[in-house]
Design a protein around this motif. Structure first.
Motif, PDB file in Angstrom:
ATOM      1  N   PHE A 162      -2.781 -10.457 -17.768  1.00  0.00           N
ATOM      2  CA  PHE A 162      -2.030 -11.848 -17.619  1.00  0.00           C
ATOM      3  C   PHE A 162      -2.067 -12.914 -17.855  1.00  0.00           C
ATOM      4  N   ASN A 163      -1.695 -13.759 -18.663  1.00  0.00           N
ATOM      5  CA  ASN A 163      -2.096 -14.821 -19.099  1.00  0.00           C
ATOM      6  C   ASN A 163      -0.849 -15.348 -19.084  1.00  0.00           C
ATOM      7  N   ILE A 164      -1.211 -16.691 -18.111  1.00  0.00           N
ATOM      8  CA  ILE A 164      -0.120 -17.744 -17.537  1.00  0.00           C
ATOM      9  C   ILE A 164      -0.598 -19.205 -18.521  1.00  0.00           C
ATOM     10  N   ALA A 165      -0.128 -19.561 -19.287  1.00  0.00           N
ATOM     11  CA  ALA A 165       0.016 -20.449 -20.126  1.00  0.00           C
ATOM     12  C   ALA A 165       0.508 -21.437 -19.980  1.00  0.00           C
ATOM     13  N   ASP A 166      -0.084 -22.961 -18.939  1.00  0.00           N
ATOM     14  CA  ASP A 166       0.905 -24.384 -19.243  1.00  0.00           C
ATOM     15  C   ASP A 166       0.546 -25.037 -20.246  1.00  0.00           C
ATOM     16  N   LEU A 167       0.967 -24.819 -21.570  1.00  0.00           N
ATOM     17  CA  LEU A 167       1.838 -25.494 -23.143  1.00  0.00           C
ATOM     18  C   LEU A 167       1.494 -27.053 -23.410  1.00  0.00           C
ATOM     19  N   ASN A 168       2.064 -28.088 -22.107  1.00  0.00           N
ATOM     20  CA  ASN A 168       2.352 -28.896 -21.907  1.00  0.00           C
ATOM     21  C   ASN A 168       1.203 -30.198 -22.763  1.00  0.00           C
ATOM     22  N   ASN A 169      -0.001 -30.014 -22.415  1.00  0.00           N
ATOM     23  CA  ASN A 169      -1.603 -30.808 -23.008  1.00  0.00           C
ATOM     24  C   ASN A 169      -2.462 -29.903 -24.189  1.00  0.00           C
ATOM     25  N   LEU A 170      -2.166 -29.099 -24.789  1.00  0.00           N
ATOM     26  CA  LEU A 170      -2.271 -28.711 -25.741  1.00  0.00           C
ATOM     27  C   LEU A 170      -2.061 -30.103 -26.790  1.00  0.00           C
ATOM     28  N   SER A 171      -2.898 -30.082 -28.134  1.00  0.00           N
ATOM     29  CA  SER A 171      -1.856 -31.333 -29.216  1.00  0.00           C
ATOM     30  C   SER A 171      -1.205 -30.819 -30.510  1.00  0.00           C
ATOM     31  N   THR A 172      -2.824 -29.604 -30.777  1.00  0.00           N
ATOM     32  CA  THR A 172      -2.813 -28.647 -32.059  1.00  0.00           C
ATOM     33  C   THR A 172      -2.591 -27.159 -32.256  1.00  0.00           C
ATOM     34  N   HIS A 173      -1.194 -27.075 -33.142  1.00  0.00           N
ATOM     35  CA  HIS A 173      -1.365 -25.475 -33.133  1.00  0.00           C
ATOM     36  C   HIS A 173      -2.336 -24.426 -33.076  1.00  0.00           C
ATOM     37  N   GLN A 174      -3.571 -24.656 -33.264  1.00  0.00           N
ATOM     38  CA  GLN A 174      -4.814 -24.101 -32.824  1.00  0.00           C
ATOM     39  C   GLN A 174      -4.597 -23.899 -31.292  1.00  0.00           C
ATOM     40  N   ALA A 175      -4.567 -25.095 -30.445  1.00  0.00           N
ATOM     41  CA  ALA A 175      -4.887 -24.602 -29.319  1.00  0.00           C
ATOM     42  C   ALA A 175      -3.603 -23.845 -28.755  1.00  0.00           C
ATOM     43  N   TYR A 176      -2.346 -23.798 -29.530  1.00  0.00           N
ATOM     44  CA  TYR A 176      -1.336 -23.039 -28.542  1.00  0.00           C
ATOM     45  C   TYR A 176      -1.501 -21.655 -28.778  1.00  0.00           C
ATOM     46  N   TYR A 177      -2.060 -21.584 -30.595  1.00  0.00           N
ATOM     47  CA  TYR A 177      -2.246 -20.019 -30.770  1.00  0.00           C
ATOM     48  C   TYR A 177      -3.793 -19.354 -30.014  1.00  0.00           C
ATOM     49  N   THR A 178      -5.024 -20.837 -29.440  1.00  0.00           N
ATOM     50  CA  THR A 178      -5.523 -20.117 -28.381  1.00  0.00           C
ATOM     51  C   THR A 178      -5.160 -19.159 -27.534  1.00  0.00           C
ATOM     52  N   ALA A 179      -4.043 -20.491 -26.485  1.00  0.00           N
ATOM     53  CA  ALA A 179      -4.075 -20.556 -25.136  1.00  0.00           C
ATOM     54  C   ALA A 179      -2.634 -18.697 -25.248  1.00  0.00           C
ATOM     55  N   LEU A 180      -2.155 -18.417 -26.056  1.00  0.00           N
ATOM     56  CA  LEU A 180      -1.045 -17.609 -25.983  1.00  0.00           C
ATOM     57  C   LEU A 180      -1.604 -16.291 -26.997  1.00  0.00           C
ATOM     58  N   SER A 181      -2.511 -16.737 -27.698  1.00  0.00           N
ATOM     59  CA  SER A 181      -3.087 -15.072 -28.060  1.00  0.00           C
ATOM     60  C   SER A 181      -4.307 -14.338 -27.178  1.00  0.00           C
ATOM     61  N   ARG A 182      -4.554 -15.390 -26.105  1.00  0.00           N
ATOM     62  CA  ARG A 182      -5.539 -14.783 -25.287  1.00  0.00           C
ATOM     63  C   ARG A 182      -4.541 -13.321 -24.556  1.00  0.00           C
ATOM     64  N   SER A 183      -3.419 -13.049 -24.145  1.00  0.00           N
ATOM     65  CA  SER A 183      -2.930 -12.232 -23.818  1.00  0.00           C
ATOM     66  C   SER A 183      -3.039 -11.012 -24.759  1.00  0.00           C
ATOM     67  N   ALA A 184      -3.348  -9.577 -23.498  1.00  0.00           N
ATOM     68  CA  ALA A 184      -3.362  -8.109 -23.960  1.00  0.00           C
ATOM     69  C   ALA A 184      -1.631  -7.763 -24.735  1.00  0.00           C
ATOM     70  N   THR A 185      -1.201  -7.995 -23.567  1.00  0.00           N
ATOM     71  CA  THR A 185       0.771  -7.980 -24.920  1.00  0.00           C
ATOM     72  C   THR A 185       1.356  -9.187 -23.837  1.00  0.00           C
ATOM     73  N   ALA A 186       2.828  -9.960 -25.127  1.00  0.00           N
ATOM     74  CA  ALA A 186       3.514 -10.277 -25.176  1.00  0.00           C
ATOM     75  C   ALA A 186       4.307 -10.365 -23.435  1.00  0.00           C
TER      76      ALA A 186
END
Length: 129
Positions: free
Chosen positions: A86-110
């Protein structure tokens, strides 16, 4: 969290009366009478403050709530190389697309991903930085 009980206030509002939390892997087993093993109740607390306005009016305010805090957080940097069921992501303080990728890709499933609030979609649709 295992479940909750609520009651109805005088204005018809439903309020949380007791929150039941199932502990995951506690160091020792917790057993409270009439509750399942490792389930604990959290009751509301009331805080009182006095407010003084510039015109010297004073008001007493009380707030009753079940005090629950998020128990886990990890930066995008620290999450690299980890997979979470289970991956709960708060994306508001991320500044680059790499940071978004890292935060969202930690999940085992969508279906195991929960984004807490709206975010700037241009960060992930605008191309590479």
């Amino acid at each position: 969290m295992q479940g909750w009980q609520s009651k109805i206030r005088s204005r018809g509002q439903q309020i949380l009366d007791t929150l039941f939390v199932k502990l995951k892997d506690p160091p020792t087993t917790v057993q409270i009478n009439n509750l399942p093993e490792n389930v604990v109740p959290i009751y509301p607390t009331t805080n009182y403050i006095q407010v003084s306005l510039p015109n010297d009016d004073r008001y007493h305010i009380s707030r009753t709530q079940v005090e629950v805090l998020v128990n886990f957080a990890m930066t995008d940097f620290a999450s690299q190389g980890k997979t979470r069921l289970f991956n709960i992501a708060d994306l508001n303080n991320l500044s680059t697309h790499q940071a978004y990728y890292t935060a969202l890709s930690r999940s085992a499933t969508a279906s195991g991903t929960l984004i807490l609030q709206e975010f700037d979609t241009r960060k992930i649709t605008g191309g590479c930085s």
